[in-house]
Enzyme design. Sequence first.
Site, PDB file in Angstrom:
ATOM      1  N   GLY A  74       0.498  87.916  40.002  1.00 54.16           N
ATOM      2  CA  GLY A  74       0.285  86.465  39.945  1.00 54.16           C
ATOM      3  C   GLY A  74       1.403  85.787  39.207  1.00 54.16           C
ATOM      4  N   GLY A  82       1.211  79.268  35.248  1.00 55.05           N
ATOM      5  CA  GLY A  82       1.930  78.187  34.581  1.00 55.05           C
ATOM      6  C   GLY A  82       2.897  78.690  33.527  1.00 55.05           C
ATOM      7  N   TYR A  83       2.550  79.795  32.907  1.00 56.27           N
ATOM      8  CA  TYR A  83       3.366  80.233  31.778  1.00 56.27           C
ATOM      9  C   TYR A  83       4.246  81.426  32.087  1.00 56.27           C
ATOM     10  CZ  TYR A  83       0.374  77.206  29.119  1.00 56.27           C
ATOM     11  OH  TYR A  83      -0.296  76.127  28.655  1.00 56.27           O
ATOM     12  N   VAL A 103       2.155  87.560  35.911  1.00 58.71           N
ATOM     13  CA  VAL A 103       1.095  88.483  35.534  1.00 58.71           C
ATOM     14  C   VAL A 103       1.289  89.790  36.303  1.00 58.71           C
ATOM     15  CG1 VAL A 103      -1.392  88.827  35.356  1.00 58.71           C
ATOM     16  CG2 VAL A 103      -0.456  86.522  35.236  1.00 58.71           C
ATOM     17  N   ASP A 109      -8.951  73.700  30.374  1.00 52.63           N
ATOM     18  CA  ASP A 109      -8.273  73.891  31.660  1.00 52.63           C
ATOM     19  C   ASP A 109      -9.182  74.679  32.597  1.00 52.63           C
ATOM     20  OD1 ASP A 109      -6.281  73.513  33.506  1.00 52.63           O
ATOM     21  OD2 ASP A 109      -5.011  75.138  32.770  1.00 52.63           O
TER      22      ASP A 109
END
Length: 967
Positions: A626, A629-630, A633, A740
């Site tokens: 994945g 946003g940061y 993964v 979120d």
Amino acid sequence: MSQRWWGSKLSIFAIFLLRDGGFFARGDTLESDLVAMQDLRRSMNIVLNWYNGDPCDSEWQGVACDDRKTRITGIALINMRLSGSLPSSIGNLTGLQSLDLSLNQNLRGPIPSSVGFLVNLVRLSLQNCGFNGSIPREIGSLSALSFLALNGNFLSGRIPPTIGLLQSLDWCDLSNNALDGELPVSSFGDTGFDNLTVLRHMHLNNNNLSGAIPAALSTMPKLFHLLLDNNNFSGAIPPEIGNLPQLRILRLDNNKLEGPVPETISRMALLLELHLTNNPLNGSLPDLSAVQNLQLIRSGYVNFSPSQIPLWLLNMANLKTLEFFKGNLVGQIPAELFSLPNLEAAFLDENRLNGSIDFSTASRSLELVSLEDNEISSVTSVPSPLTVRLSGNPVCSNNNPDKFCSSNGRIWNPSVDRCHIMCDDQKTLQPATCSCAYPLICTIQFITPPFSAITVDRIDNVTGQLSVALNISRGQIWIGSADFTSNHRLVMNILFFPPGKNVYLDQSLVSKIILLLSIQRVSVPEFGPMLLTNANQPQTTPPVAAKQTKFMFIVTLCVCVGVSAAIAGLCIVLLVVRRKRTRGPSHDYGFSSIGEIAPKFKGCKWFTLDDLRKASDNFSSNHLIGVGGYGKVYKGQLHTGELVAIKRAEKESFQGLEEFRTEIELFSRLHHKNLVNLIGFCTDDGQQMLVYEFMPNRTLRDHLYEQALNWKTRLSIALGSAKGLEYLHELADPPIIHRDVKSSNILLDENLVAKVADLGLSKLAPTCSDEKTYSSVQVKGTLGYLDPEYYAYHQLSAKSDVYSFGVVLIEIITGKQPIDNGSFIVKEIKESVAWGGVASLLSFVDKRLLDETTVEQVKKYFRLALQCVEDSGQDRPKMNEVVKKLEEIIKLQEVHGSSDHQQNHQQNGDSNEKEATGESSFDVGALNPEFYAWSSDDAEEPTFQAFGFTAAGERQAGLDHRCTVDD
Ligand SMILES: *[C@@H]1O[C@H](CO)[C@@H](O)[C@H](O)[C@H]1NC(C)=O
Ligand SMILES: *[C@@H]1O[C@H](CO)[C@@H](O)[C@H](O)[C@H]1NC(C)=O
Ligand SMILES: *[C@@H]1O[C@H](CO)[C@@H](O)[C@H](O)[C@H]1NC(C)=O
Ligand SMILES: *[C@@H]1O[C@H](CO)[C@@H](O)[C@H](O)[C@H]1NC(C)=O
């Protein structure tokens, strides 16, 4: 040289004296008043110009003095961002006639008992602050008090019987607190509400008051508004209540009142509104045709015996709103009902009304007839502007539901499209001039409007009244939205723009508007009583270059330097101490390399970079599962064989160290089967990596849009994630707001059990998790899921998560993304409901689910989702209520096909709830002393006159400050 040295020493010495208030340029203000004012300043963190000279001589902002300038007679600091507490030295200001500290939600702690010394007080207004504790019994000494407003705090305990000593009280608002116990009434020498012979306004709604409604209240000759709704009152409604000769509004809804409705109610000839909804009352509604003024009757969700629609209703020429949800009505509806000349809305859902309805003689005023879930077989001659809702009736099985839809007008949401311009993010479009400006945004709640439709005429009416009362042009006022809450309150967002194409509002105008709204100076006759619940001003007048006097500057500088030096010193000490403590054999987890001291994390492993390289085949793209946003993964396998997900922040998108720590600290404390478990982290080499348990089934989002999940699984995922959030809000200590919530943050394990992930944006919730809101500087979260209140006012509360979760619920059932081709699904759904009722939402259901769901279940589900995405946080349920509802819905699934008509109306969650109050305030402005008195010569609502209030600050001389109550 030595002389100069002494000179500088002396001036420093002088400044110290000044700062401590020992050296004020003395005016004539009484010494004890002066000392009390300094104490007030310290205790409530008042800045303004309160450092400057003498309060009376130097005209401290928000302060009024008597003509001889010796006594403080008024303090008005509304919406001034005060914090701290009200000190008991307030009791020394015995000359005070008016004290108004409303809309300062960080003003906390108890109301000191010393307010009892303020025997000259005419007006005490502490609305929408953060006061807690009980109402001091000493309040009974305020024999001159005419206006008492403590609504919107966290006050608890019993209302003291001494309230009955307030012989001059005209207005008493204690609503929206957590008061409990019985209503005090006089007995054996004790006093109570029945001693208040001039009281006209008794607003005790939204508390936890219990016991019977005392018959003694019926001896209050002037009582005008009796609002006892949303409490825990039980027992019968006392027949004596019919003796209240002046009563206009009686609200008893949402209590536990039982027994019959007394016939004596028909004696209150002036009654305008009767609210009985949601009480276990039995018998039937008495004949009220003698109450010819009656405009509104709400008596749904009661245990009345089965009856036909009472024929006396056909004589009610002034009736505008009729609400009989689930009122056990049977038989045919007399056609004359809809010919009542003023009737606008009839809510007759969930009864057993049958036959056919001919609307050919319907009155022109009629806008909405809601008849969902009845036994109506046909309707004819529906005039085009009329909305009729008929889903759940035999007539709707005839395949033609659309013809019963039209605008119902319960929501006002004007379009501003015609201007075709976009404003930059801070400014707001002024629709009258198509320019961008900084408006003052006020939220007003009309607490008990008699009507149910928001028409253009009514919007015009409000605008007109505001424009006259505030002396500004109509073009400056824009009603941004208006909406009924489920509790029949009307919430309006009103934008006040600067005149013409100006960008900034004049500060004195801002002060004036807030003041006049908050002291009830503006009344809109048809709308009934109102409260200013929020005032929000994003940007004040452009910064004026150092207008401060040199003196102020020096004082400020000195204070700042002093304070920051002290803080810096303290920090250094703490740092050294902490460093010492955390040194030692323990690894510092790499935090020191990014300038921090290692936190302690319970049950959370620290991995080396090497560990994780090995686990993920050196972060190979094969392991990539994945991109978030940061960062990325990766799937990995530890040497123990355990599968993990490694979240690796990209260097350029490193979250702040702060956020990284937040995530670790929060997650390592949390353990719940519906939260993704954090296993460990790695900060080697300046990396920011988090290691989670591996979720083989990825995210809810992936499943919704790529693979089909069946309805049962979707429901269990909804329930699971709701439980995860419930845990965060209500069981975690301290409570946590996720911030979120979205479908891509809900992960699924091998059994498709939902787990909430990604707490990176979490904030610790304020102590009263969903009741308080607090302002955060920066709006974070994901577009499409963002709570409009959070977005507009930066007010974050647990209810913001509820909103986002509501969006997820809608996603789950519709299979549509929150923002699809530029249109917001929430908006579409709300519009559809407004036009066609909940039944119209059936067309939104994911086609793949149609065979698995029942209409009843889908409706219930949508009702829940709609509650979650209510515009106002206070109307949204708490997560535990959401969990309960979802469980009920799932039960319906299990007993598939049973027609268990669950009461879908619930005691509304807004009891004890505090109005959201804006953090931002109007600046120090020129709010000057004001005194209010009110006369009641002609108007039904008190009209307040703000004596002495002028924006520019000149107090008009010679005006009588006393209160004149003489109707
Ligand atoms: C309060 O009302 C009761 C009953 O009307 C009366 O007996 C009592 O004297 C009143 N007390 C005061 C202080 O007015
Ligand atoms: C409401 O009052 C009843 C007694 O009439 C009491 O048992 C119950 O606990 C009260 N409910 C709440 C929420 O206080
Ligand atoms: C109405 O309720 C009261 C009190 O709960 C009860 O005593 C009475 O029998 C009920 N009457 C009817 C007609 O059900
Ligand atoms: C209303 O505003 C105008 C200027 O806009 C001013 O001249 C007038 O005096 C104001 N009237 C009152 C009653 O304040």
